[in-house]
Design a protein around this motif. Structure first.
Motif, PDB file in Angstrom:
ATOM      1  N   GLU A  45      -6.664  -1.125  -5.104  1.00 46.05           N
ATOM      2  CA  GLU A  45      -5.756  -1.048  -3.949  1.00 46.05           C
ATOM      3  C   GLU A  45      -5.432   0.407  -3.620  1.00 46.05           C
ATOM      4  OE1 GLU A  45      -2.316  -3.594  -3.939  1.00 46.05           O
ATOM      5  OE2 GLU A  45      -3.424  -5.174  -4.985  1.00 46.05           O
ATOM      6  N   LEU A  49      -5.687   3.207   0.262  1.00 49.56           N
ATOM      7  CA  LEU A  49      -4.580   3.926   0.893  1.00 49.56           C
ATOM      8  C   LEU A  49      -5.086   5.060   1.775  1.00 49.56           C
ATOM      9  CD1 LEU A  49      -2.102   4.272  -2.103  1.00 49.56           C
ATOM     10  CD2 LEU A  49      -2.101   2.528  -0.310  1.00 49.56           C
ATOM     11  N   GLN A  53      -0.489   8.119   2.497  1.00 50.10           N
ATOM     12  CA  GLN A  53       0.114   7.174   1.569  1.00 50.10           C
ATOM     13  C   GLN A  53      -0.163   7.585   0.125  1.00 50.10           C
ATOM     14  OE1 GLN A  53      -1.820   3.654   3.120  1.00 50.10           O
ATOM     15  NE2 GLN A  53       0.111   2.901   3.988  1.00 50.10           N
ATOM     16  N   ASP A  86       7.471   2.464   6.411  1.00 44.64           N
ATOM     17  CA  ASP A  86       6.282   1.619   6.529  1.00 44.64           C
ATOM     18  C   ASP A  86       5.728   1.262   5.160  1.00 44.64           C
ATOM     19  OD1 ASP A  86       6.563   1.776   9.280  1.00 44.64           O
ATOM     20  OD2 ASP A  86       4.813   3.087   9.586  1.00 44.64           O
ATOM     21  N   MET A  87       5.705   2.236   4.256  1.00 44.55           N
ATOM     22  CA  MET A  87       5.204   1.974   2.904  1.00 44.55           C
ATOM     23  C   MET A  87       6.112   1.012   2.153  1.00 44.55           C
ATOM     24  SD  MET A  87       3.749   5.718   1.795  1.00 44.55           S
ATOM     25  CE  MET A  87       3.169   5.168   0.182  1.00 44.55           C
ATOM     26  N   ASP A  89       7.828  -1.398   3.579  1.00 42.84           N
ATOM     27  CA  ASP A  89       7.518  -2.701   4.162  1.00 42.84           C
ATOM     28  C   ASP A  89       6.235  -3.291   3.564  1.00 42.84           C
ATOM     29  OD1 ASP A  89       9.769  -2.521   5.738  1.00 42.84           O
ATOM     30  OD2 ASP A  89       8.678  -1.948   7.561  1.00 42.84           O
ATOM     31  N   GLU A  90       5.302  -2.417   3.166  1.00 42.53           N
ATOM     32  CA  GLU A  90       4.033  -2.862   2.579  1.00 42.53           C
ATOM     33  C   GLU A  90       4.133  -3.065   1.063  1.00 42.53           C
ATOM     34  OE1 GLU A  90       0.755  -0.332   3.780  1.00 42.53           O
ATOM     35  OE2 GLU A  90       1.700  -0.020   5.742  1.00 42.53           O
ATOM     36  N   LEU A  92       4.650  -0.703  -1.209  1.00 41.83           N
ATOM     37  CA  LEU A  92       4.050   0.401  -1.945  1.00 41.83           C
ATOM     38  C   LEU A  92       5.083   1.286  -2.631  1.00 41.83           C
ATOM     39  CD1 LEU A  92       1.358   1.422   0.692  1.00 41.83           C
ATOM     40  CD2 LEU A  92       0.991   0.173  -1.467  1.00 41.83           C
TER      41      LEU A  92
END
Length: 120
Positions: A45, A49, A53, A86-87, A89-90, A92
């Motif tokens: 994973e 990125l 990220q 955003d990260m 929300d994902e 990360l």
């Protein structure tokens, strides 16, 4: 960009507003003193990125404030906020929002931010 001595300075890791789609504010409020830590993700994973990220994931192996991320990546604070939100929300990164008790900031959080600023 060039320094006062005429020698070229390093360019930012990425073009700030290109990676945020032109957004300068996250979808929700993210204070500059919010501490961020990266989540553990499998190597396969990690390979998916974006460079931005990946840089944030590396920086946030230890707690970093949004302001520190902005300074270390040399991007505007608004861009750092958008990327971090955003990260989050994902899944990360994990956000550690300051908790105010009776209007007073958390002293531990302030000490961490001060320590981080001294390291800059």
């Amino acid at each position: 960009m060039y320094g006062s001595d005429g020698i070229g300075e390093e360019e930012p890791l990425f073009r700030p507003y290109a990676v945020t789609g032109g957004r300068s504010e996250p979808r929700y409020h993210l204070a500059m003193e919010t501490l961020i830590s990266s989540m553990s993700i499998p190597d396969e994973e990690m390979a998916l990125l974006t460079p931005e990220q990946e840089a944030i994931m590396q920086l946030c192996r230890t707690f970093r404030s949004v302001a520190e991320i902005s300074a270390l990546l040399r991007v505007p604070l608004g861009v750092a906020r958008v990327l971090v939100a955003d990260m989050s929300d994902e899944g990360l990164v994990r956000l550690h929002q300051p908790r105010l008790q009776q209007g007073q900031p958390d002293l531990t959080m302030l000490e961490r931010v001060l320590s981080g600023l001294r390291r800059l």
